[in-house]
Structure formats: structure tokens, C-alpha cells
Design an enzyme around this catalytic site. Sequence first.
Site, short mmCIF file in Angstrom:
data_model
loop_
_atom_site.label_atom_id
_atom_site.label_comp_id
_atom_site.label_asym_id
_atom_site.label_seq_id
_atom_site.Cartn_x
_atom_site.Cartn_y
_atom_site.Cartn_z
N ASN A 9 30.30 14.21 -7.70
CA ASN A 9 29.40 15.34 -7.00
C ASN A 9 29.71 15.45 -5.71
O ASN A 9 29.51 14.71 -4.85
CB ASN A 9 28.08 14.47 -6.86
N LYS A 11 28.56 17.77 -3.71
CA LYS A 11 27.32 18.14 -2.83
C LYS A 11 27.86 19.25 -2.02
O LYS A 11 28.55 20.04 -2.73
CB LYS A 11 26.86 16.97 -2.06
N HIS A 98 18.93 15.02 -8.79
CA HIS A 98 19.26 14.26 -7.78
C HIS A 98 18.43 13.76 -6.66
O HIS A 98 17.53 14.77 -6.22
CB HIS A 98 20.58 14.87 -7.46
N GLU A 100 18.54 13.78 -3.61
CA GLU A 100 18.34 14.76 -2.42
C GLU A 100 17.65 16.12 -2.82
O GLU A 100 17.14 16.66 -2.07
CB GLU A 100 19.91 15.18 -2.04
N GLU A 170 20.81 6.05 -9.65
CA GLU A 170 21.34 6.07 -8.32
C GLU A 170 20.22 5.56 -7.52
O GLU A 170 19.42 6.47 -6.88
CB GLU A 170 21.77 7.80 -8.05
N GLY A 176 25.57 7.03 -0.15
CA GLY A 176 26.05 7.53 1.23
C GLY A 176 26.08 6.56 2.35
O GLY A 176 26.11 6.67 3.27
N SER A 216 27.47 4.91 -3.29
CA SER A 216 28.65 4.19 -2.82
C SER A 216 29.86 3.53 -3.72
O SER A 216 30.47 2.43 -3.39
CB SER A 216 28.23 3.10 -1.75
#
Length: 255
Positions: A9, A11, A98, A100, A170, A176, A216
Site C-alpha cells: 500500500n 498510500k 483502511h 486512515e 491492521e 507506521g 510495520s
Amino acid sequence: MRKALMAGNWKMNKTWAETVVLAQHISNQSTEQWSDLDVVLCPAMPNIKAAYSVLEFDHAPIAVGAQNVHWEESGAYTGEASVGMLAELGAKYCIVGHSERREYFAETDEAVNKKAKALIAGGLIPIICVGESLGIRDDGSFIDYVCAQVRAALAGLEGSNVAKSVIAYEPIWAIGTGRTATPEQAQEVCAAIRATVAEMFDTETAEAIRVLYGGSMKPENVAGLMEKPDIDGGLIGGAALEAESFVYLVNACLD
Ligand code: 13P
């Protein structure tokens, strides 16, 4: 036996030119063995075609995916793209839900469900993301929380389609941050996700659906995660932005 799936991904990273370069580097390092698993690159929306063109020219065993979609076929939805539009760009997969997008763009469970349905109807494979925040992890309700996300995302779908879909666990606290879930923590939730699919549909569907871990994932931790029986691959952010680390992660899934 489920086929492993490793998806990058990207992003909102990489320009058009950088997309071509990264896709080319990954393609150059891919081997015939990669056909034994599914490898997917998910660049930013405007760059999907660029990545697809590089991979198609090389006949690389690598597919392309999108990071978002709208569930309607067309209409007055400024800024959005439909399943058909993504398919035209070469996308075979699409990430939905996701964290985000849930956090910054108010994507709800209902929207995730509509997107998954539209993708399946249009012949694309949804990669449905679920995962808890640190607060939910700490208060101990994470299994219930994640399984509720799974139930909402898969509501009203047919088992035969669910079997071909992908769920990515996730944990938000691992995205991250460099703080990966331990293989045991990831396995616990991925197994609960599979059990939820079995409850909603049947054992066959649960045994077929692929459940990925994301957060990660990197060369140092991939082997431990991939050893776990309910982890079928990874959804990779940062480590997918460099050819070397992404290729390492893909190769780590091969026997
Ligand atoms: P990182 O691998 O950078 O933690 O990102 C994970 C992710 O969000 C993939 O969708």
C-alpha cells in the site's frame, strides 16, 4: 492450501515517474516463483495505469490494486472513482476501509460494505481492512471490535464471493509506528477473524478467505508473522516503498 498474498500500500507516495521506477525495480527482481503467490502493488489513484503498464509490458507476476473506490457506477460524486474506472486502469484489487480512510475521511462500516459489494460485482477483489486503536487494545475489547468490523463489512455478501476476498488485520497502533504486533498477537486476531467468517458463512469459506497482517511489517519480522497458521500474507506500507525491502518480504513467503 491458501495462496499467500503480499500487497504494497503505497498510500499518497510516489509521483508518476517514481511509480514507474519503483514498479520497474520490483518487476526486475521478481522471479517465476512469484506466480506461486499473489503480489499486488497499490499506487496512488493517478498512477495505477503507470504501474500496470510497466508490469504488463514485462509480463511480471504482479498485479495492481487501488486504495479506494466509490460504490456507485457513475454520477455526481466529485473526487471519486468507480469500480469500472479502476478496472480500466488495470486494477484487480482494491483496498477498502483502511484505518486512515476511516479516521480522516469518515469511512463507515456501511460504506466499507457497499464498496466491497460493488468491487465484487465489478470483478475486483476487495482487501478489507480492520483493526483497533491503542485504546481499544488496552481496554481488552479488541477481538469484539475487530470481529464487529468484519461482520459489518461482509454483511449481505455471498459465501462464494467472500471466499475470494481478502481481509487485512491492521492494528492502528502498529501502522507506521515501527511497533509491530507480535506474531502471537496478530495470530490471535486473525484466527478470530476466520472464526467470524465461519460463523457468518461456513467452514469452507473461512478456510478459503485470505487474512493478511499489516502494521510495520518488515524484513526483520516477516518470518515470525508468516509462520502463523491464520496469517496468509501482508499489507505493507513503509517497507513497500523501497524495492529491496518489498522484494525481501515477498521472497520470505516462498518455500
Ligand atoms: P506500515 O507498514 O507503514 O506500518 O503501514 C501499514 C499499512 O497501513 C498498510 O496498509
